[in-house]
Structures are given as C-alpha cells and as structure tokens.
Write a protein that holds these residues in place. Structure first.
Motif, mmCIF file in Angstrom:
data_model
loop_
_atom_site.group_PDB
_atom_site.id
_atom_site.type_symbol
_atom_site.label_atom_id
_atom_site.label_comp_id
_atom_site.label_asym_id
_atom_site.label_seq_id
_atom_site.Cartn_x
_atom_site.Cartn_y
_atom_site.Cartn_z
ATOM 1 N N ILE A 13 10.540 -0.048 -7.963
ATOM 2 C CA ILE A 13 10.558 -1.464 -8.324
ATOM 3 C C ILE A 13 9.109 -1.892 -8.487
ATOM 4 N N ASN A 14 8.686 -2.122 -9.703
ATOM 5 C CA ASN A 14 7.289 -2.438 -9.980
ATOM 6 C C ASN A 14 7.053 -3.933 -9.827
ATOM 7 N N ILE A 15 6.605 -4.314 -8.626
ATOM 8 C CA ILE A 15 6.248 -5.712 -8.340
ATOM 9 C C ILE A 15 4.887 -5.697 -7.663
ATOM 10 N N ALA A 16 3.952 -6.423 -8.225
ATOM 11 C CA ALA A 16 2.590 -6.425 -7.691
ATOM 12 C C ALA A 16 2.527 -7.181 -6.370
ATOM 13 N N GLU A 17 1.635 -6.704 -5.481
ATOM 14 C CA GLU A 17 1.291 -7.367 -4.216
ATOM 15 C C GLU A 17 2.533 -7.662 -3.359
ATOM 16 N N THR A 18 3.336 -6.623 -3.161
ATOM 17 C CA THR A 18 4.467 -6.724 -2.240
ATOM 18 C C THR A 18 3.974 -6.352 -0.849
ATOM 19 N N PHE A 19 4.108 -7.264 0.118
ATOM 20 C CA PHE A 19 3.541 -7.075 1.446
ATOM 21 C C PHE A 19 4.584 -6.739 2.509
ATOM 22 N N ASP A 20 5.844 -7.028 2.265
ATOM 23 C CA ASP A 20 6.852 -6.779 3.291
ATOM 24 C C ASP A 20 8.199 -6.557 2.618
ATOM 25 N N LEU A 21 9.065 -5.813 3.313
ATOM 26 C CA LEU A 21 10.408 -5.559 2.788
ATOM 27 C C LEU A 21 11.405 -5.543 3.931
ATOM 28 N N HIS A 22 12.678 -5.715 3.563
ATOM 29 C CA HIS A 22 13.738 -5.812 4.578
ATOM 30 C C HIS A 22 15.061 -5.409 3.926
ATOM 31 N N PHE A 23 15.782 -4.472 4.569
ATOM 32 C CA PHE A 23 17.088 -4.036 4.091
ATOM 33 C C PHE A 23 18.198 -4.860 4.746
ATOM 34 N N SER A 24 19.294 -5.024 4.019
ATOM 35 C CA SER A 24 20.496 -5.603 4.609
ATOM 36 C C SER A 24 21.126 -4.581 5.557
ATOM 37 N N PRO A 25 22.068 -4.982 6.442
ATOM 38 C CA PRO A 25 22.591 -4.070 7.474
ATOM 39 C C PRO A 25 23.134 -2.757 6.942
ATOM 40 N N ASN A 26 23.801 -2.762 5.776
ATOM 41 C CA ASN A 26 24.369 -1.531 5.234
ATOM 42 C C ASN A 26 23.538 -0.950 4.087
ATOM 43 N N GLY A 27 22.360 -1.497 3.872
ATOM 44 C CA GLY A 27 21.489 -0.972 2.828
ATOM 45 C C GLY A 27 21.886 -1.337 1.419
ATOM 46 N N THR A 28 22.725 -2.357 1.242
ATOM 47 C CA THR A 28 23.143 -2.753 -0.104
ATOM 48 C C THR A 28 22.064 -3.563 -0.808
ATOM 49 N N TYR A 29 21.316 -4.373 -0.056
ATOM 50 C CA TYR A 29 20.297 -5.247 -0.640
ATOM 51 C C TYR A 29 18.933 -4.912 -0.042
ATOM 52 N N LEU A 30 17.919 -5.069 -0.874
ATOM 53 C CA LEU A 30 16.532 -4.925 -0.447
ATOM 54 C C LEU A 30 15.823 -6.243 -0.714
ATOM 55 N N SER A 54 19.590 -6.059 -5.551
ATOM 56 C CA SER A 54 20.839 -5.338 -5.307
ATOM 57 C C SER A 54 20.649 -3.883 -5.719
ATOM 58 N N ILE A 55 20.746 -2.970 -4.741
ATOM 59 C CA ILE A 55 20.514 -1.552 -5.033
ATOM 60 C C ILE A 55 21.669 -0.991 -5.858
ATOM 61 N N LYS A 56 22.894 -1.421 -5.581
ATOM 62 C CA LYS A 56 24.038 -0.915 -6.339
ATOM 63 C C LYS A 56 24.005 -1.417 -7.777
ATOM 64 N N ALA A 57 23.683 -2.705 -7.956
ATOM 65 C CA ALA A 57 23.633 -3.252 -9.312
ATOM 66 C C ALA A 57 22.302 -2.983 -9.998
ATOM 67 N N ASN A 58 21.286 -2.555 -9.221
ATOM 68 C CA ASN A 58 19.956 -2.239 -9.746
ATOM 69 C C ASN A 58 19.337 -3.434 -10.475
ATOM 70 N N LYS A 59 19.398 -4.595 -9.816
ATOM 71 C CA LYS A 59 18.791 -5.796 -10.391
ATOM 72 C C LYS A 59 18.548 -6.822 -9.286
ATOM 73 N N PHE A 60 17.702 -7.823 -9.580
ATOM 74 C CA PHE A 60 17.460 -8.925 -8.657
ATOM 75 C C PHE A 60 18.585 -9.950 -8.798
ATOM 76 N N VAL A 61 19.119 -10.398 -7.667
ATOM 77 C CA VAL A 61 20.223 -11.355 -7.699
ATOM 78 C C VAL A 61 19.780 -12.766 -7.364
ATOM 79 N N CYS A 62 18.626 -12.943 -6.710
ATOM 80 C CA CYS A 62 18.115 -14.292 -6.441
ATOM 81 C C CYS A 62 16.664 -14.204 -6.010
ATOM 82 N N GLU A 63 15.982 -15.363 -6.042
ATOM 83 C CA GLU A 63 14.593 -15.463 -5.618
ATOM 84 C C GLU A 63 14.272 -16.908 -5.291
ATOM 85 N N TRP A 64 13.316 -17.103 -4.380
ATOM 86 C CA TRP A 64 12.879 -18.448 -4.008
ATOM 87 C C TRP A 64 11.466 -18.361 -3.433
#
Length: 566
Positions: A13-30, A54-64
């Motif tokens: 996932i090519n996104i500049a200046e990513t400082f932190d990440l977090h998985f959902s409990p079952n690893g479906t979302y990043l 969404s890892i399964k859909a291979n796309k971003f589903v929301c942002e804020w």
C-alpha cells in the motif's frame, strides 16, 4: 509504505509518511495513521490522515482526520460487524461494517453515544470482546467531581449496566478479559497529593458485569503499577507493581492473589494466546531481560534471553514465537525486528533504516491447536548468524577478561592507582603538591606503604629540646650516684623521626600517643586543683569528686613515668 508479511510480500500500500498501523481482531481491516497536514489555516481543515483498508476487498473503505496519534485507532467488535471512532472526546460513532465491500460514510453512524455533560468530555473508551459486546467509557475527575468508569451494552447507551466513581484519576487504562465479563481499570495521577512518591499515584480497580460488582485491588507493596494483563482464559490476571525490583503477582477473577514470582527488574507481562506461557520482561529504561514461564507447570521458567532496546513485544497467534522490535521515534538507531522461539532461540532478524510500527497479523485462535508441549526451535534464518556470532564473541571476551578491582572512570586507562583518589590524599596534594598523593594517614609525607620510614633532618627547635633533655638526664645521673640522694629515675624519651613539641613527638604532622596521654593526665590534674580549692573554702563536694582528689598521686606518678616534669 506498508508491507504485509515478512518472508513474502502479499500486498503493498503506497502511502507516504505512514507512522502507525492497526489490524482489526480477525485481520480483515488494516487501519493506518499518516502524518497530518494543515490545508487551510483560516478554516482549520486538515488532511484525512486516518484510513481504513479492507484487505479482502483490496481498497480503502473510509477515511477521516485525526491530528493526535494518541487514541487514533478505531475499535472493532470481536465479530467485526461494528467499529467505533472517537469524535472530539464528546461523541462515539459506531458503524456497521458487516459488508466488507461497502464504503462507509463516517458522517452517518449506525449508533451514537454522546456525553451527558459537554463540559466533562470522556478521555478514552474500550470495546469488549465476546459475542455480546459492551463499551467502557472513562471520564476523568474535574472541578471536585470524581472520575467515572461506566459500562454500556451496545447499542443501549441510556443506562450503564455497571459504573465506578473514584478520585485520584487523571488517566485510566481499560482492559477487558477475553469474554467481556470483567474490566480492569488502572487509574493514575502525575502528582502524588501525599508527597510520598515521585512517580505519582496508581490504583487498580476490578469491575464485573455479572452481578455488577466492583472492588479495589489491594497490593502488598508500595510503588507504581507497571503493567496489567488478563489471561486469555479470563480466569486470572497478572500485575507488576512496586519499586524496582518489582513484584509480579497473579490474581483470580475475583481479585484474590494466587501466586507471586520472585522480585526482579521487570515492567512488562504478556500471556501467550493459549495461556500456556507467560512472558515477563524489563523493557524501556531496563536492560531488556525476558523470562518465559510455563503457566501449566507450576510457573516453571523455560527460557531467559536478552532483547535490549525493545519498544514492541508480541506473541505470535500460534503461541510459539515472540516478536521484539526497536521502532522510531522511540529509538532512531538499531531499528529492526527479531523473532524468537519460546525456548529463547533467535530464529529471524531484519534491520531497517527506520521502522515506525510492526505487528503480527491477527488470526483466529481456532486455527492453531493448543500446545501439549513446546517443540524444538526450527533452524535459525541466515540473517541471525552474524548477530549470533557477534554475541558469542562478546560473551567470550567478557569471560576471558579478568575481573579486577573496580576503578572509577576518571582513573581508568592511566598508570594511576585507585589508592590516590581518597579525599585525604587530594587535600594533601592541594596543600603540599603532587608528591603528597602517595601519603597514607599516620605516615610521613612521601612514605611508600610497607617501606621503613626515611631519616629526616632535625630542625633547630628539635635539636635545642634534645640538648635540654640530655643535660637534664646527666644531672639526674649525677644525683643518683650520691648515696644520700633519693633515686628518681626518669626514662629518657625515645628519639624518633619527627619534631618534638612540648615533650611529645609529632610524626608526619600527627601527635604521638604519649603526648595525647600526657595532655589527658594534665587535664585531670587541673580539674583536681579546682576541686581542692573548692574544698579549702568549705564548699561541699560529692563522693565522686572526693575520689578524684585521692587519685592525684597516681596521676603524678604516671606523668613521671611518661617523662613529664613540672
């Protein structure tokens, strides 16, 4: 850039200046947190720096947008049907994400929580695991009102099912057990109002949904609480507390102590996913020692290894491996990750120029059967050979180096001895020059310890006193030669290397024992003369004073033996 998986790249996932990440409990979302950028200073509009992929859909589903990295992570329920986001610490929006392909409108929540008093916003919240999720919300104390932890059933936010009020709580760490039936609340303050602790004050509370009970956990040692954690079995929890070396105690689900480990400098405790093993370590400002205990074998220690400068530590989903990593900005050098087998063997290592965050991908525990016994560690990866060889060489060098006496840093790598660093020798050096540094108390200046005292030239006053003593001794010898004279021999003073002062000898600037004894006896004689004068004028004396007067002859006889005359 975010890379999924270590051994083989699954997705980028090519996104500049990513400082932190977090998985959902079952690893479906990043979930990703990138650096926020101010777009319009007048309107205060920032970039949408929180993104859910969404890892399964291979796309971003929301942002804020979320300017603060603390508390940015969206929280998911265990089944991943709902996730919640914080809105200015006054509202909590919950969204239905059961459809992984659908995009989410963050302005239209499915459910919503709002604080009753806008002037008292909440500080943090935590969604429980389990099939019937609850949410715990902490509101800190303010204007004399106590702090509050309230637990609600989702989505019923009208009446809490359990709540607890307490003081001395500026912050609160919330931890649910794996079933979502009990909550640990670790309340802390930066300043101790009783001025007994520099580290502030911490208190631990246990809240239960079943029966709506709450209690404060009593700890047997004073000091801060370093870490708390629940067992995945939900039947016990562990606490590390007290001044270093800290105490590690295990409690049952009702808060009763059941076992304590030996005190050690530790501040981190983690259960393996199946609750078979317990990791107890000292990270942060501690050395990085890691102990692994077998919980099902009476807390038997199975391994010990060093993972210095660790800022991330996690068990693998299978419960066999431990991930430790050094990340930035906690440390900007030696960034990288290590994977250890539970037996303490290093099996993988990867170094990075800058590593910001790292984590195992969450997986369901049902995918990994419970361990009956720990298997042998697999062969180490090629990346560990250089590191292992370097560590072995350091240990061998440390073992071969003789352990001599401790020398302070300023005296190392020089020919000077630690014997020269005493305060007395420094004072002698400042007064008499560097030659006095080898002096020892009670010896002439420049004397080498263990060597005979060198002869010193006799001063004029010493020669004059010596001649007087010799003349006096000659007169006494002449008197003792006549038969009618009363013998009153006086032992001649022994000539020593030093200076004679008032009948005493000063060696190396220190008064001799004979001189001190003479001074003490003369002081007693002066006291006796004072008592005799009081007795002469008729003043009554005590028995002890009369006995002192009777000892006058004994004192004068002792003075004569020491060579002193009136």
């Amino acid at each position: 850039m975010v890379v999924l998986a270590l051994s083989c790249v699954l997705n980028k996932i090519n996104i500049a200046e990513t400082f932190d990440l977090h998985f959902s409990p079952n690893g479906t979302y990043l979930c990703l947190w990138t650096k926020p950028v101010l777009l319009d200073r007048d309107s205060g509009v920032w970039t949408k720096n929180v993104k859910v992929f969404s890892i399964k859909a291979n796309k971003f589903v929301c942002e804020w947008s979320n300017k603060n990295q603390a508390g940015w992570k969206p929280q998911f329920t265990q089944d991943e049907h709902l996730f919640a986001k914080n809105v200015n610490n006054k509202q909590i929006f919950l969204f239905d994400v059961s459809n992984v392909d659908a995009e989410i409108n963050v302005n239209q929540p499915t459910y919503k929580y709002k604080v009753a008093d806008p002037s008292s916003p909440f500080q943090n919240f935590q969604i429980s695991p389990g099939l019937n999720p609850s949410i715990a919300i902490f509101i800190p104390e303010k204007s004399g009102k106590p702090a509050n932890v309230s637990i609600y059933n989702i989505p019923n936010f009208g009446q809490p099912i359990c709540q607890k009020n307490f003081f001395k709580a500026e912050r609160c760490q919330l931890k649910w057990n794996s079933l979502g039936t009990a909550l640990l609340a670790l309340a802390s303050t930066d300043h101790d109002t009783s001025n007994q602790s520099y580290y502030g004050e911490t208190n631990l509370y246990l809240l239960g949904i079943a029966g709506s009970y709450d209690s404060r956990i009593d700890l047997k040692r004073e000091g801060p609480i370093h870490d708390i954690t629940w067992s995945p079995s939900a039947r016990e929890f562990a606490v590390i507390y007290g001044y270093m070396p800290a105490e590690t105690t295990f409690f049952d689900a009702r808060g009763n102590a059941i076992h304590s480990l030996p005190t050690a400098p530790r501040n981190t405790i983690l259960y393996s996913p199946h609750a078979r093993f317990v990791l107890v370590a000292g990270f942060g400002n501690l050395q990085g020692t890691v102990d692994v205990y077998d919980r099902q074998n009476k807390f038997k220690k199975i391994s010990l290894f060093e993972a210095s400068n660790t800022s991330v530590c996690e068990w693998s989903p299978c419960g066999r491996f431990i991930l430790t990593a050094t990340t930035s900005p906690r440390l900007r050098v030696d960034n990288g990750c290590k994977v250890w087998h539970a037996s303490g063997k290093l099996i993988y290592l990867n170094e990075y120029q800058e590593l910001l965050s790292i984590s195992w991908k969450p997986q369901k525990i049902e995918s990994f059967p419970a361990l009956r016994q720990l298997e042998e560690a697999p062969p180490a990866h090629e990346s560990t050979k250089e590191y292992t060889a370097k560590k072995a060489a350091q240990l061998a060098q440390a073992a071969a180096k003789p352990a001599g006496a401790y020398r302070p840093p300023h005296a190392r790598n020089s020919g000077s001895s630690t014997l020269r660093t005493t305060l007395y020798q420094k004072e002698m050096e400042s007064s008499f020059g560097s030659g006095a540094r080898r002096n020892v108390p009670g010896a002439p200046p420049g004397l080498v310890p263990g060597a005979p005292a060198p002869a010193q030239p006799e001063s004029k006053s010493a020669a004059k006193n010596r001649k007087k003593r010799e003349a006096k001794k000659q007169q006494q010898d002449e008197k003792s030669a006549t038969p009618e004279s009363t013998p009153a021999p006086s032992p001649a003073p022994t000539q020593t290397n030093g200076t004679e002062i008032g009948g005493g000898t000063v060696v190396g600037g220190v008064t001799s024992l004979e001189e001190k004894k003479i001074r003490s006896l003369l002081k007693k004689l002066r006291a006796i003369e004072t008592l005799k004068m009081k007795q002469a004028v008729g003043e009554p004396l005590e028995d002890t004073q009369v006995s002192k007067i009777k000892k006058e002859d004994e004192i004068r006889k002792e003075l004569n033996q020491l060579g002193w005359t009136d």
